[in-house]
Design an enzyme around this catalytic site. Sequence first.
Site, short mmCIF file in Angstrom:
data_model
loop_
_atom_site.label_atom_id
_atom_site.label_comp_id
_atom_site.label_asym_id
_atom_site.label_seq_id
_atom_site.Cartn_x
_atom_site.Cartn_y
_atom_site.Cartn_z
N HIS A 306 -19.67 -27.17 14.98
CA HIS A 306 -19.05 -25.99 15.58
C HIS A 306 -18.79 -24.97 14.48
O HIS A 306 -18.47 -25.33 13.34
CB HIS A 306 -17.75 -26.36 16.29
CG HIS A 306 -17.27 -25.29 17.22
ND1 HIS A 306 -16.53 -24.21 16.79
CD2 HIS A 306 -17.42 -25.14 18.57
CE1 HIS A 306 -16.25 -23.44 17.83
NE2 HIS A 306 -16.78 -23.98 18.92
N ASP A 363 -19.55 -28.99 24.22
CA ASP A 363 -20.76 -28.97 25.05
C ASP A 363 -21.36 -30.35 25.26
O ASP A 363 -22.13 -30.57 26.19
CB ASP A 363 -21.82 -28.07 24.41
CG ASP A 363 -21.35 -26.63 24.27
OD1 ASP A 363 -20.91 -26.07 25.27
OD2 ASP A 363 -21.42 -26.10 23.15
#
Length: 428
Positions: A306, A363
Amino acid sequence: MADSAELRVGDQTINLPIIEGSEGERGLDISKLRSQTGLITLDPGYGNTGSCQSAITFIDGEKGILRYRGIPIEQLAEKSTFLEVAYLLIHGKLPTQAELEEYVGSITLHTMLHEDFRSFFGALPKDAHPMAACSAAVGALSTFYPDSLDPSDERQLEISIHRLIAKMPNMAACAYKHSIGQPLIYPRNDLSYAANFMHMMFATPCEHYEVDPVIEKVLDLLLILHADHEQNCSTSTVRLVGSSMVNLFASVSAGINALWGRSHGGANQEVIEMLARIRDEGITTKQFVDRAKAGDDNARLMGFGHRVYKNFDPRMKIIKKACFDVLEKLGVRTKLLEIAVELEEIALKDDYFVERKLYPNVDFYSGVIYNAIGTPANMFTAIFALGRLPGWIAQWSEMHDDPAFKIGRPRQIYTGETMSDYVPIEKR
């Protein structure tokens, strides 16, 4: 601790004030740098640039912290609802019981779309991506509701906010229904926000459709986890477009397009496609990982790492538990989930992942949940947009209320040709 820093440029020395946030974040205020020195800063991707001061969302990427208006995401995920979180983000506080009932009631009463939207969706190609359809539909709201477009009118803004939150699930469901050739389904005011969306997605006029409460709860949770995430690409887009004083609908329409990108909201769809590729090729998870580590373009690892979180994504822990809970309660066993679990186990132990801090992100398991409850892959990002809507609205509103508000206008370092004369076409 110093409250300013000195910058020396040639013989000139200027003071740059140090701004400190409520959580101890510190930054250099360079707002007068150009006027004082003629210089600008260069920061591709804005990774070191603060575009605003905000009181909405706090993230500590090193410690894996996410808070909305100071409240940890773990508490909101356990105790709150999506519409209560929307109220919190937009109004800056948790609502009282009376305020929440009034708010939910207003949202519920605005869920209907104008009947001409049937013709609007009908004019789109059947294979139109739901994100393209949603962006167009949200932008079109400004043509259906010209009575509430003034960003500086508080009452008009409130009406637009309620309309947008209420109608977005309907528009997303219409995009899906149109793509599969089924009739559009009217909303039901007796259902919750999440249940109403599922009903409009999967009901038909032929048969009664009952929304599974397990699915209803997990969808509401997913919307909460996506509700805001500070100054990401789509949120910054909403702010930048909104800084021109255009209406809320146009600004959010632009945000939807930004979220559509595979490097942003489209990542959860790519996770499912990756898991399906491993399953369909009949290879082991380790074989796929080895290919990815070797740089094979056909074995890209999605759902890991991320831009902000360098330890772990706090939303992933919540989603992982929800994923196992919902699949267990529904009695669903999928090969995709098995592959996902194996991938995560490898990531937590393999030095390649650990050294690069490539931990599973939000996700990674959200796509597995969407897939398990029957949501087509091209709708994953549309649901993400549905969840992110309150954050976009809150950020847009905060920007307009900021005393330092001005139109966004980034600078550049020009690297093109120097002065040259026009050459007539016959001499080129």
